[in-house]
Design an enzyme around this catalytic site. Structure first.
Site, PDB file in Angstrom:
ATOM      1  N   CYS A  15      39.214  34.990  41.125  1.00 54.08           N
ATOM      2  CA  CYS A  15      38.460  34.153  42.056  1.00 54.08           C
ATOM      3  C   CYS A  15      39.427  33.513  43.049  1.00 54.08           C
ATOM      4  O   CYS A  15      40.473  33.010  42.676  1.00 54.08           O
ATOM      5  CB  CYS A  15      37.657  33.029  41.404  1.00 54.08           C
ATOM      6  SG  CYS A  15      36.389  33.617  40.291  1.00 54.08           S
ATOM      7  N   ARG A  72      41.618  38.562  44.796  1.00 54.96           N
ATOM      8  CA  ARG A  72      41.450  37.795  43.567  1.00 54.96           C
ATOM      9  C   ARG A  72      40.065  38.004  42.949  1.00 54.96           C
ATOM     10  O   ARG A  72      39.794  37.527  41.849  1.00 54.96           O
ATOM     11  CB  ARG A  72      41.666  36.309  43.831  1.00 54.96           C
ATOM     12  CG  ARG A  72      43.083  35.987  44.268  1.00 54.96           C
ATOM     13  CD  ARG A  72      43.270  34.503  44.383  1.00 54.96           C
ATOM     14  NE  ARG A  72      43.110  33.849  43.098  1.00 54.96           N
ATOM     15  CZ  ARG A  72      44.086  33.576  42.254  1.00 54.96           C
ATOM     16  NH1 ARG A  72      45.324  33.873  42.569  1.00 54.96           N
ATOM     17  NH2 ARG A  72      43.862  32.999  41.107  1.00 54.96           N
ATOM     18  N   TRP A 103      35.213  36.706  41.013  1.00 49.97           N
ATOM     19  CA  TRP A 103      35.313  37.779  40.017  1.00 49.97           C
ATOM     20  C   TRP A 103      34.481  37.293  38.831  1.00 49.97           C
ATOM     21  O   TRP A 103      34.819  36.298  38.194  1.00 49.97           O
ATOM     22  CB  TRP A 103      36.771  37.982  39.614  1.00 49.97           C
ATOM     23  CG  TRP A 103      36.989  39.193  38.763  1.00 49.97           C
ATOM     24  CD1 TRP A 103      37.197  40.471  39.187  1.00 49.97           C
ATOM     25  CD2 TRP A 103      37.045  39.244  37.321  1.00 49.97           C
ATOM     26  NE1 TRP A 103      37.375  41.312  38.110  1.00 49.97           N
ATOM     27  CE2 TRP A 103      37.287  40.588  36.954  1.00 49.97           C
ATOM     28  CE3 TRP A 103      36.920  38.295  36.318  1.00 49.97           C
ATOM     29  CZ2 TRP A 103      37.403  40.997  35.641  1.00 49.97           C
ATOM     30  CZ3 TRP A 103      37.033  38.717  34.991  1.00 49.97           C
ATOM     31  CH2 TRP A 103      37.273  40.052  34.667  1.00 49.97           C
ATOM     32  N   ASN A 157      37.494  28.318  39.784  1.00 53.95           N
ATOM     33  CA  ASN A 157      38.140  29.533  39.291  1.00 53.95           C
ATOM     34  C   ASN A 157      38.525  29.286  37.844  1.00 53.95           C
ATOM     35  O   ASN A 157      39.087  28.234  37.537  1.00 53.95           O
ATOM     36  CB  ASN A 157      39.393  29.814  40.134  1.00 53.95           C
ATOM     37  CG  ASN A 157      40.227  30.943  39.550  1.00 53.95           C
ATOM     38  OD1 ASN A 157      39.718  31.798  38.837  1.00 53.95           O
ATOM     39  ND2 ASN A 157      41.512  30.941  39.844  1.00 53.95           N
ATOM     40  N   GLY A 158      38.210  30.207  36.957  1.00 53.12           N
ATOM     41  CA  GLY A 158      38.586  30.043  35.548  1.00 53.12           C
ATOM     42  C   GLY A 158      37.363  30.112  34.659  1.00 53.12           C
ATOM     43  O   GLY A 158      36.332  30.674  35.042  1.00 53.12           O
ATOM     44  N   GLU A 182      52.402  54.437  33.367  1.00 53.66           N
ATOM     45  CA  GLU A 182      52.115  53.732  34.618  1.00 53.66           C
ATOM     46  C   GLU A 182      51.375  54.651  35.605  1.00 53.66           C
ATOM     47  O   GLU A 182      50.436  54.235  36.284  1.00 53.66           O
ATOM     48  CB  GLU A 182      53.427  53.195  35.216  1.00 53.66           C
ATOM     49  CG  GLU A 182      53.331  52.577  36.601  1.00 53.66           C
ATOM     50  CD  GLU A 182      52.348  51.413  36.723  1.00 53.66           C
ATOM     51  OE1 GLU A 182      51.860  50.921  35.712  1.00 53.66           O
ATOM     52  OE2 GLU A 182      52.051  51.032  37.873  1.00 53.66           O
ATOM     53  N   LYS A 196      47.678  53.805  37.149  1.00 51.86           N
ATOM     54  CA  LYS A 196      47.419  53.709  38.593  1.00 51.86           C
ATOM     55  C   LYS A 196      46.286  54.642  39.002  1.00 51.86           C
ATOM     56  O   LYS A 196      45.419  54.273  39.780  1.00 51.86           O
ATOM     57  CB  LYS A 196      48.713  54.060  39.337  1.00 51.86           C
ATOM     58  CG  LYS A 196      48.881  53.389  40.639  1.00 51.86           C
ATOM     59  CD  LYS A 196      49.706  52.120  40.570  1.00 51.86           C
ATOM     60  CE  LYS A 196      49.157  51.105  39.618  1.00 51.86           C
ATOM     61  NZ  LYS A 196      50.028  49.981  39.393  1.00 51.86           N
ATOM     62  N   GLU A 227      42.953  53.332  37.790  1.00 47.86           N
ATOM     63  CA  GLU A 227      42.609  52.084  38.479  1.00 47.86           C
ATOM     64  C   GLU A 227      42.045  52.323  39.876  1.00 47.86           C
ATOM     65  O   GLU A 227      41.050  51.715  40.252  1.00 47.86           O
ATOM     66  CB  GLU A 227      43.887  51.246  38.561  1.00 47.86           C
ATOM     67  CG  GLU A 227      43.729  49.872  39.131  1.00 47.86           C
ATOM     68  CD  GLU A 227      45.048  49.102  39.117  1.00 47.86           C
ATOM     69  OE1 GLU A 227      46.131  49.730  39.060  1.00 47.86           O
ATOM     70  OE2 GLU A 227      44.995  47.871  39.210  1.00 47.86           O
ATOM     71  N   HIS A 269      50.030  66.902  19.047  1.00 48.03           N
ATOM     72  CA  HIS A 269      49.523  66.224  17.847  1.00 48.03           C
ATOM     73  C   HIS A 269      48.084  65.748  18.021  1.00 48.03           C
ATOM     74  O   HIS A 269      47.663  64.800  17.367  1.00 48.03           O
ATOM     75  CB  HIS A 269      50.443  65.054  17.483  1.00 48.03           C
ATOM     76  CG  HIS A 269      51.825  65.502  17.129  1.00 48.03           C
ATOM     77  ND1 HIS A 269      52.136  66.114  15.948  1.00 48.03           N
ATOM     78  CD2 HIS A 269      52.971  65.483  17.857  1.00 48.03           C
ATOM     79  CE1 HIS A 269      53.414  66.435  15.928  1.00 48.03           C
ATOM     80  NE2 HIS A 269      53.951  66.067  17.089  1.00 48.03           N
ATOM     81  N   LYS A 293      43.165  40.897  41.182  1.00 47.04           N
ATOM     82  CA  LYS A 293      44.627  40.973  41.213  1.00 47.04           C
ATOM     83  C   LYS A 293      45.294  40.202  40.085  1.00 47.04           C
ATOM     84  O   LYS A 293      46.183  40.701  39.420  1.00 47.04           O
ATOM     85  CB  LYS A 293      45.108  40.450  42.570  1.00 47.04           C
ATOM     86  CG  LYS A 293      46.613  40.522  42.780  1.00 47.04           C
ATOM     87  CD  LYS A 293      47.070  41.941  42.982  1.00 47.04           C
ATOM     88  CE  LYS A 293      48.562  42.070  43.177  1.00 47.04           C
ATOM     89  NZ  LYS A 293      49.009  43.444  42.914  1.00 47.04           N
TER      90      LYS A 293
HETATM   91  O1  M6R Z   1      50.365  39.446  37.628  1.00 46.05           O
HETATM   92  P1  M6R Z   1      50.715  40.277  36.433  1.00 46.05           P
HETATM   93  O2  M6R Z   1      51.909  41.124  36.666  1.00 46.05           O
HETATM   94  O3  M6R Z   1      50.883  39.441  35.197  1.00 46.05           O
HETATM   95  O4  M6R Z   1      49.482  41.216  36.198  1.00 46.05           O
HETATM   96  C1  M6R Z   1      49.428  42.075  35.096  1.00 46.05           C
HETATM   97  C2  M6R Z   1      48.344  43.119  35.244  1.00 46.05           C
HETATM   98  O5  M6R Z   1      47.098  42.506  35.370  1.00 46.05           O
HETATM   99  C3  M6R Z   1      48.583  44.012  36.454  1.00 46.05           C
HETATM  100  O6  M6R Z   1      49.834  44.617  36.412  1.00 46.05           O
HETATM  101  C4  M6R Z   1      47.509  45.121  36.543  1.00 46.05           C
HETATM  102  O7  M6R Z   1      47.655  45.986  35.466  1.00 46.05           O
HETATM  103  C5  M6R Z   1      47.636  45.847  37.879  1.00 46.05           C
HETATM  104  N1  M6R Z   1      46.407  45.733  38.614  1.00 46.05           N
HETATM  105  C6  M6R Z   1      47.937  47.289  37.742  1.00 46.05           C
HETATM  106  O8  M6R Z   1      48.088  47.895  38.983  1.00 46.05           O
END
Ligand code: M6R
Length: 594
Positions: free
Chosen positions: A2, A27, A71, A97-98, A468, A472, A475, A491, A589
């Protein structure tokens, strides 16, 4: 999660709020809304969907206003659940927010007292509680309200009878921007950059009253205090697309600069903190998502360079693990410095008696107050929800730290340390040469965009890079992807391989290379298309359906280069599928809920 923005001053309020929100929409983007004080009334506009869906021209002129981009946590995305919320009398509006943990019981009490609720959110209780506590002094009511709620929150309140804003935070960021005859508040610095670079970071428990020319802050003990004014180092251009179609692409292309700025000064003189205070016999990396993958690469780096055994734990799992007998150095990685699980893990690590170090990209972020030491990555603001340049700079910091530790522990010669430092210096150029090949990499994604499942495999230090790469792709392209150690496919996952299941295989010439060749042969024998990313090699060329060879680099430093290729692969695959690359569905984010 948020985004919150608030303004009090003479400027055109609709521009300040809408432009500010647009800079924060990474956010959360389930709904958006604004509240503006106009002639002793509070004007509200809120809608499910994006900020662009608000009708800007209908927002009236006013001297104070608040905005929110959501969010969703409690209550689905809808017009009703969008912020701001107003009390029954229309005197106060809030954005939040929260999560308010005890909202159910508060809501029941308030309903019994006759308050009418218009949403399913936890946030709405705040404004009714404010109304209930308000006997003429809203600041006092605000302070009282904060004592009644528990959870994580950043709250911003607007009143109809004055242009002052009231704000508080607990485990959720809030930054006050200091202007001339105007002041602002936002959940993240990019929303302030157009107006000011001078800021005060609020701390947990702070309550601030903000007018156009005054900022009063009370700490959690209700003492009027001064919070230091700091200067944001980022420029407005850093938070804009600068001609790129997406922030993600811009941020991928900023990596040479980000690496350069992160190593600048630190290579010749590492004086970030006094490393000699620490001689850990083990290192524990703790993080979430992409930051966890950076930590996982760090495990290999530290074991090789500094000869320290390492473990990686996900922040959300760490608290449920059993404390060990030893007291390791705990390195917490977080781009935002606000991820709630990682914050909780930092507290737990402190409680267990560990030394704690945070690596973060955001100045004064919450995690910096939870740990013994802080290292800042110099990546500049990362706006795309998918983390790219911050992963790269986190890993760069880990190389730097491992080199320094290796020297301090007498396990790394000065000569070898210099060679490693030279490799770091060469990285920006090598990344640049990959970026120059972007069309070639884009062409490799044609078949990937048609796939429903994609595997990423790697070995050794590139196993975390496979994880990773898969994250990506999932995502931003919404294609199911899984990362595996290459030796593990047989396996179980082999059962899923068909001619429609592409496998992206990372193959660099370290001690695992021959085994990797064998694994790729096994995959190819199942008719799965194999795309190789790695070191140039004739045998690989024969086995692979497609290949991208990275510039020459020692295997220990290959993860960053391979990962840039994988970032571009994800980007172009998502692009072909017309995905919302900077704001993938259901994500935000920074994740400030557990
Ligand atoms: O701000 P942070 O690095 O703590 O965030 C961790 C994850 O939420 C963040 O890396 C998330 O996995 C990304 N959106 C991946 O691209």
């Amino acid at each position: 999660m948020c985004g919150i923005v608030g303004y009090t001053g003479p400027k055109n309020i609709r521009d300040v709020l809408i432009d500010g929100l647009k800079r924060l929409d990474y956010r959360g983007y389930d709904s958006a809304g604004v509240g503006v004080r106009k002639e002793d009334e509070i004007y509200l506009q809120k809608k499910k969907g994006r900020i662009e869906d608000l009708s800007k021209e209908d927002i009236p002129e006013g001297k104070a206003g608040i905005g929110h981009t959501r969010w969703a946590t409690h209550g689905k995305p809808s017009d009703e659940n969008a912020h701001p919320f107003v009390d029954c009398r229309g005197e106060i509006a809030i954005v939040h927010n929260g999560i308010i943990d005890n909202f159910n019981s508060i809501k029941d009490e308030l309903i019994d007292k006759g308050h009418e609720f218009s949403s399913e959110t936890d946030s709405e209780v705040i404004v009714h509680l404010l109304e209930e506590n308000n006997d003429g002094d809203l600041l006092e009511a605000f302070k009282k309200t904060v004592t009644k709620i528990s959870g994580s929150y950043a709250i911003l309140a607007l009143r109809r009878d004055s242009s002052e804003l009231l704000v508080t935070r607990n485990q959720s960021p809030m930054v006050v921007g200091i202007g001339e005859d105007e002041n602002l508040v936002a959940s993240d610095a990019p929303a302030l950059l157009e107006h000011t670079k001078n800021v005060k970071y609020l701390q947990d428990g702070d309550i601030a009253r903000i007018t156009g020319d005054e900022i009063d802050i009370w700490n959690e003990d209700d003492q009027l205090i001064e919070r230091k004014t700091k200067k944001i180092e980022w420029d407005l251009e850093d938070a804009e697309k600068g001609g790129y179609e997406h922030f993600m692409l811009k941020e991928i292309f900023e990596q040479p600069k980000a690496i350069h700025e992160s190593i600048l000064g630190r290579l010749t003189n590492f004086d970030e903190f006094d490393l000699s205070k620490y001689d850990p016999n083990a290192i524990q990396f703790i993080a979430c998502g992409t930051s966890a993958h950076a930590g996982f690469v760090g495990k290999y780096i530290f074991e090789k360079i500094a000869k320290i055994p390492c473990t990686l734990e996900f922040s959300s799992e760490y608290r449920h693990s059993s404390p060990s007998e030893s007291y390791p150095l705990t390195i917490l990685l977080s781009q935002s410095g606000e991820t709630l699980d990682t914050m909780a893990a930092a507290r737990e690590a402190n409680q267990r008696g560990n030394d704690t170090l945070a690596i973060t990209n955001v100045l004064d972020s919450s995690i910096t107050r939870e740990v013994d030491e802080v290292m800042y990555t110099q990546a500049g603001p990362e706006i795309g929800v998918a983390a790219t340049k911050t992963f790269t700079t986190q890993v760069v910091m880990l190389y730097l730290l491992a080199i320094e530790m290796g020297i301090k522990r007498n396990v790394l010669s000065k000569d070898q340390a210099d060679k490693y430092r030279d490799e770091l210096r060469r990285l920006p150029r090598k990344v640049e040469s990959i970026l120059n090949d972007k069309e070639k990499i884009r062409d490799m994604t044609e078949s990937l965009a048609k796939a429903e499942d994609i595997f990423f495999v790697g070995r050794n230090i590139n196993y975390p890079v496979a994880l990773e790469g898969a994250l990506k792709l999932k995502e931003i392209a919404y294609i199911h992807a899984a990362g595996y150690p290459a030796g593990e496919l047989k396996h179980g996952p082999f059962a899923l391989l068909t001619e429609n299941t592409p496998v992206i295989a990372i193959a660099v010439k370290d001690e695992t290379f021959d085994k990797m060749l064998g694994n790729i042969g096994e995959i190819a024998a199942r008719d799965s298309p194999v795309i190789v990313v790695g070191d140039k090699d004739k045998e690989l060329e024969k086995l692979a359906d497609d290949a991208y060879f990275i510039p020459d680099v020692p295997p220990l430093f290959s993860p960053l280069l391979v990962n840039v290729v994988l970032q571009l692969i994800s980007y172009y695959t998502a692009y072909r599928l017309d995905r919302d690359i900077d704001k993938p569905r259901n994500l935000a984010k920074s994740v400030t809920v557990e």
